[in-house]
Design a protein around this motif. Sequence first.
Motif, PDB file in Angstrom:
ATOM      1  N   SER A   1     -15.941 -22.183  13.084  1.00  0.00           N
ATOM      2  CA  SER A   1     -16.623 -20.891  13.196  1.00  0.00           C
ATOM      3  C   SER A   1     -17.755 -20.783  12.188  1.00  0.00           C
ATOM      4  CB  SER A   1     -15.632 -19.760  12.971  1.00  0.00           C
ATOM      5  OG  SER A   1     -15.073 -19.873  11.689  1.00  0.00           O
ATOM      6  N   LYS A   2     -18.795 -20.026  12.570  1.00  0.00           N
ATOM      7  CA  LYS A   2     -19.912 -19.782  11.648  1.00  0.00           C
ATOM      8  C   LYS A   2     -19.449 -18.846  10.553  1.00  0.00           C
ATOM      9  CE  LYS A   2     -23.309 -20.104  15.325  1.00  0.00           C
ATOM     10  NZ  LYS A   2     -23.858 -19.259  16.363  1.00  0.00           N
ATOM     11  N   GLU A   3     -18.602 -17.875  10.954  1.00  0.00           N
ATOM     12  CA  GLU A   3     -18.183 -16.834  10.013  1.00  0.00           C
ATOM     13  C   GLU A   3     -16.679 -16.615  10.185  1.00  0.00           C
ATOM     14  OE1 GLU A   3     -19.108 -12.027   9.482  1.00  0.00           O
ATOM     15  OE2 GLU A   3     -18.986 -12.959  11.439  1.00  0.00           O
ATOM     16  N   GLN A   4     -16.005 -16.351   9.064  1.00  0.00           N
ATOM     17  CA  GLN A   4     -14.574 -16.039   9.157  1.00  0.00           C
ATOM     18  C   GLN A   4     -14.308 -14.673   8.549  1.00  0.00           C
ATOM     19  OE1 GLN A   4     -11.945 -18.943   7.482  1.00  0.00           O
ATOM     20  NE2 GLN A   4     -12.120 -20.271   9.269  1.00  0.00           N
ATOM     21  N   ILE A   5     -13.403 -13.944   9.143  1.00  0.00           N
ATOM     22  CA  ILE A   5     -12.950 -12.688   8.535  1.00  0.00           C
ATOM     23  C   ILE A   5     -11.462 -12.854   8.234  1.00  0.00           C
ATOM     24  CG2 ILE A   5     -12.599 -10.201   8.867  1.00  0.00           C
ATOM     25  CD1 ILE A   5     -15.042 -10.178  10.719  1.00  0.00           C
ATOM     26  N   ASP A   6     -11.113 -12.786   6.964  1.00  0.00           N
ATOM     27  CA  ASP A   6      -9.713 -12.931   6.571  1.00  0.00           C
ATOM     28  C   ASP A   6      -9.027 -11.561   6.699  1.00  0.00           C
ATOM     29  OD1 ASP A   6      -7.249 -13.322   5.450  1.00  0.00           O
ATOM     30  OD2 ASP A   6      -8.001 -14.378   3.671  1.00  0.00           O
ATOM     31  N   CYS A   7      -8.112 -11.442   7.632  1.00  0.00           N
ATOM     32  CA  CYS A   7      -7.483 -10.137   7.910  1.00  0.00           C
ATOM     33  C   CYS A   7      -6.307  -9.841   6.979  1.00  0.00           C
ATOM     34  CB  CYS A   7      -7.064 -10.056   9.377  1.00  0.00           C
ATOM     35  SG  CYS A   7      -8.482 -10.093  10.489  1.00  0.00           S
ATOM     36  N   GLN A   8      -5.997 -10.731   6.094  1.00  0.00           N
ATOM     37  CA  GLN A   8      -4.989 -10.496   5.045  1.00  0.00           C
ATOM     38  C   GLN A   8      -3.705  -9.884   5.588  1.00  0.00           C
ATOM     39  OE1 GLN A   8      -7.691  -8.085   2.704  1.00  0.00           O
ATOM     40  NE2 GLN A   8      -7.922  -9.770   1.225  1.00  0.00           N
ATOM     41  N   ASN A   9      -3.217 -10.463   6.679  1.00  0.00           N
ATOM     42  CA  ASN A   9      -1.945 -10.037   7.298  1.00  0.00           C
ATOM     43  C   ASN A   9      -1.946  -8.618   7.842  1.00  0.00           C
ATOM     44  OD1 ASN A   9      -0.455 -12.404   7.223  1.00  0.00           O
ATOM     45  ND2 ASN A   9      -0.228 -12.161   4.997  1.00  0.00           N
ATOM     46  N   LYS A  10      -3.123  -8.104   8.135  1.00  0.00           N
ATOM     47  CA  LYS A  10      -3.187  -6.754   8.709  1.00  0.00           C
ATOM     48  C   LYS A  10      -2.963  -6.798  10.230  1.00  0.00           C
ATOM     49  CE  LYS A  10      -6.669  -5.290   5.317  1.00  0.00           C
ATOM     50  NZ  LYS A  10      -5.877  -4.500   4.394  1.00  0.00           N
ATOM     51  N   LEU A  11      -2.712  -5.606  10.761  1.00  0.00           N
ATOM     52  CA  LEU A  11      -2.602  -5.407  12.209  1.00  0.00           C
ATOM     53  C   LEU A  11      -3.996  -5.440  12.835  1.00  0.00           C
ATOM     54  CD1 LEU A  11      -1.063  -4.263  14.794  1.00  0.00           C
ATOM     55  CD2 LEU A  11      -1.587  -1.988  13.867  1.00  0.00           C
ATOM     56  N   VAL A  12      -4.130  -6.122  13.982  1.00  0.00           N
ATOM     57  CA  VAL A  12      -5.403  -6.129  14.722  1.00  0.00           C
ATOM     58  C   VAL A  12      -5.131  -5.747  16.180  1.00  0.00           C
ATOM     59  CG1 VAL A  12      -7.266  -7.609  15.606  1.00  0.00           C
ATOM     60  CG2 VAL A  12      -6.569  -7.774  13.198  1.00  0.00           C
ATOM     61  N   THR A  13      -5.919  -4.803  16.683  1.00  0.00           N
ATOM     62  CA  THR A  13      -5.737  -4.321  18.071  1.00  0.00           C
ATOM     63  C   THR A  13      -7.101  -4.208  18.760  1.00  0.00           C
ATOM     64  OG1 THR A  13      -6.060  -1.943  17.653  1.00  0.00           O
ATOM     65  CG2 THR A  13      -3.846  -2.826  17.223  1.00  0.00           C
ATOM     66  N   PRO A  14      -7.078  -3.984  20.081  1.00  0.00           N
ATOM     67  CA  PRO A  14      -8.353  -3.654  20.731  1.00  0.00           C
ATOM     68  C   PRO A  14      -8.899  -2.335  20.179  1.00  0.00           C
ATOM     69  CG  PRO A  14      -6.616  -4.088  22.363  1.00  0.00           C
ATOM     70  CD  PRO A  14      -5.950  -4.018  21.024  1.00  0.00           C
ATOM     71  N   GLY A  15     -10.205  -2.135  20.266  1.00  0.00           N
ATOM     72  CA  GLY A  15     -10.784  -0.824  19.992  1.00  0.00           C
ATOM     73  C   GLY A  15     -10.090   0.183  20.899  1.00  0.00           C
ATOM     74  N   LEU A  16      -9.814   1.374  20.375  1.00  0.00           N
ATOM     75  CA  LEU A  16      -9.099   2.374  21.168  1.00  0.00           C
ATOM     76  C   LEU A  16     -10.056   3.031  22.163  1.00  0.00           C
ATOM     77  CD1 LEU A  16      -6.942   4.063  18.369  1.00  0.00           C
ATOM     78  CD2 LEU A  16      -6.522   1.961  19.647  1.00  0.00           C
ATOM     79  N   VAL A  17      -9.472   3.653  23.186  1.00  0.00           N
ATOM     80  CA  VAL A  17     -10.259   4.335  24.207  1.00  0.00           C
ATOM     81  C   VAL A  17      -9.813   5.798  24.228  1.00  0.00           C
ATOM     82  CG1 VAL A  17     -10.835   4.411  26.667  1.00  0.00           C
ATOM     83  CG2 VAL A  17     -10.379   2.198  25.557  1.00  0.00           C
ATOM     84  N   ASP A  18     -10.768   6.724  24.131  1.00  0.00           N
ATOM     85  CA  ASP A  18     -10.455   8.162  24.193  1.00  0.00           C
ATOM     86  C   ASP A  18     -10.984   8.691  25.531  1.00  0.00           C
ATOM     87  OD1 ASP A  18     -10.033  10.828  23.919  1.00  0.00           O
ATOM     88  OD2 ASP A  18     -10.855  10.994  21.891  1.00  0.00           O
ATOM     89  N   PRO A  19     -10.094   8.912  26.518  1.00  0.00           N
ATOM     90  CA  PRO A  19     -10.568   9.184  27.881  1.00  0.00           C
ATOM     91  C   PRO A  19     -10.799  10.658  28.233  1.00  0.00           C
ATOM     92  CG  PRO A  19      -8.203   8.810  27.920  1.00  0.00           C
ATOM     93  CD  PRO A  19      -8.629   8.720  26.468  1.00  0.00           C
ATOM     94  N   HIS A  20     -10.803  11.563  27.245  1.00  0.00           N
ATOM     95  CA  HIS A  20     -11.046  12.988  27.567  1.00  0.00           C
ATOM     96  C   HIS A  20     -11.579  13.695  26.331  1.00  0.00           C
ATOM     97  CE1 HIS A  20      -9.353  16.859  29.640  1.00  0.00           C
ATOM     98  NE2 HIS A  20     -10.154  17.233  28.650  1.00  0.00           N
ATOM     99  N   THR A  21     -12.897  13.961  26.312  1.00  0.00           N
ATOM    100  CA  THR A  21     -13.478  14.750  25.215  1.00  0.00           C
ATOM    101  C   THR A  21     -14.553  15.687  25.763  1.00  0.00           C
ATOM    102  OG1 THR A  21     -15.477  13.538  24.530  1.00  0.00           O
ATOM    103  CG2 THR A  21     -13.365  12.643  23.764  1.00  0.00           C
ATOM    104  N   HIS A  22     -14.787  16.744  25.011  1.00  0.00           N
ATOM    105  CA  HIS A  22     -15.899  17.662  25.285  1.00  0.00           C
ATOM    106  C   HIS A  22     -16.845  17.511  24.083  1.00  0.00           C
ATOM    107  CE1 HIS A  22     -13.375  20.014  28.303  1.00  0.00           C
ATOM    108  NE2 HIS A  22     -12.446  19.371  27.615  1.00  0.00           N
ATOM    109  N   LEU A  23     -17.526  16.365  24.042  1.00  0.00           N
ATOM    110  CA  LEU A  23     -18.266  15.954  22.839  1.00  0.00           C
ATOM    111  C   LEU A  23     -19.477  16.820  22.523  1.00  0.00           C
ATOM    112  CD1 LEU A  23     -18.943  13.659  20.692  1.00  0.00           C
ATOM    113  CD2 LEU A  23     -20.294  12.612  22.520  1.00  0.00           C
ATOM    114  N   VAL A  24     -20.183  17.280  23.559  1.00  0.00           N
ATOM    115  CA  VAL A  24     -21.493  17.912  23.343  1.00  0.00           C
ATOM    116  C   VAL A  24     -21.387  19.432  23.514  1.00  0.00           C
ATOM    117  CG1 VAL A  24     -23.851  18.062  24.243  1.00  0.00           C
ATOM    118  CG2 VAL A  24     -22.710  15.849  24.142  1.00  0.00           C
ATOM    119  N   PHE A  25     -21.664  20.159  22.444  1.00  0.00           N
ATOM    120  CA  PHE A  25     -21.592  21.631  22.528  1.00  0.00           C
ATOM    121  C   PHE A  25     -22.403  22.253  21.404  1.00  0.00           C
ATOM    122  CE2 PHE A  25     -17.913  19.950  20.247  1.00  0.00           C
ATOM    123  CZ  PHE A  25     -17.984  20.610  19.028  1.00  0.00           C
ATOM    124  N   GLY A  26     -22.787  23.515  21.606  1.00  0.00           N
ATOM    125  CA  GLY A  26     -23.452  24.262  20.550  1.00  0.00           C
ATOM    126  C   GLY A  26     -22.417  25.067  19.767  1.00  0.00           C
TER     127      GLY A  26
END
Length: 425
Positions: free
Chosen positions: A61-86
């Motif tokens: 690999s060109k680059e390595q990231i040492d995760c130091q025994n941490k948990l790794v998961t997919p990025g989460l998905v938030d399927p319901h938000t009302h993001l844009v409002f005044g």
Amino acid sequence: MTLQVDTLLINIGQLLPMKANGPKKGKEMGSLEVIEHAALGIKDEKVVFYGTMEEASHIKSKEQIDCQNKLVTPGLVDPHTHLVFGGSREHEMALKQQGVPYLDILKNGGGILSTVEATRNTSLEDLIDKAKPHLNRILSYGVTTMEAKSGYGLDPETELKQLEAIRALNQDHVLDIVSTFLGAHAIPASQKDDPDGFLDEMARMFEEIKEKNLAEYVDIFTETGVFTVEQSRRFLQRAKDYGFGLKIHADEIDPLGGAELAAELDAISADHLVGTSDEGIKRMAQAGTIAVLLPGTTFYLGKETYARAIEMIQQDNAVALATDFNPGSCPTENIQLIMSLAALRLKMTPEEIWHAVTVNAAHAIGRGDQAGQLTVGRKADVVIWDAANYLYIPYHYGVNHVHAVLKNGKVVYKRGNGVERLSFS
Ligand code: NIG
Ligand code: FE
């Protein structure tokens, strides 16, 4: 043979690849593949390898990231938000404390209608600027793909302004945003006596929204004092005829039969489902409509009764979880808090919860083939957690456990010793 990658994540304590061929239903939600002492290879923004450290010994690999025994998961998905409002609605807190019901606040011109007023009075540029810090915070909690709805315009001009803000945010920000048209979110005061006329006006927008590709889904608030099941059926059928996918705010407060309607119309998801009937639960499973549960809203509205997640899972439904981030019934961007509420209030197991915020959430917004998994060929959207195992995230509640977020293979967010470093726009 050696494999050359751009980035190799090494010394992963637990890796959750979340491999799935479709939404995980019923019992399938309870079994989770966990790879211990793992590695993950990324090339050209995609996952090209996942497995144990031993299996990764041939990888350069060109680059390595040492995760130091941490948990790794997919990025989460938030399927319901009302993001844009005044505006914002902190003044409603006192009414809530006095026990004024959510639907009464709305009936008296407050609630959603007060945000409508504020949104109409906010320019497109200001709506975009106002949503950005929320988006940054959503990403900081580990979300890399999400949905955002309109619904605080209730007139063609403002609804389009909100959808355009969502589009601009999707283009400018590293987070992937799926757009939903929720013009049928409430009846504006000026059309109080003519809900059908108002729905006609919103339905006349379908053509322009489709032409400009401003939304993939159409949603409606099917609720006492808002829209009936019959009105919802007509409105959503018209949306379907235009080729939109369907979503419903169903049975959030009163059990009207929104879940049954979602199943009947083959909606991709039915959301909230606090009061859903046995029949509704059965029909959603048969139709393959995903049950998107929003326990943060039930909590914030001060209700005792939560959606019946366990029965839904027993009846072979695919359950997803979302924040419902909005200025009224759930002002939080924190999907990890929702995971804790799902454990504490919905009694979902940690294994079910992880499926509900990854694979199933991705399917609930039509991104099942792109997001929610860390298998070969997928986008390298990754969360490295400050935790050694997946049980820890729902357990230690109310705080942010993210160590780093990678989007398309690049680190876009990192925390260390409580200090944040942002490297996205
Ligand atoms: O999902 N139920 C309707 N819509 C939102 C609340 C929006 C608001 O109160 O501003 C919800 O809870
Ligand atoms: Fe909502």
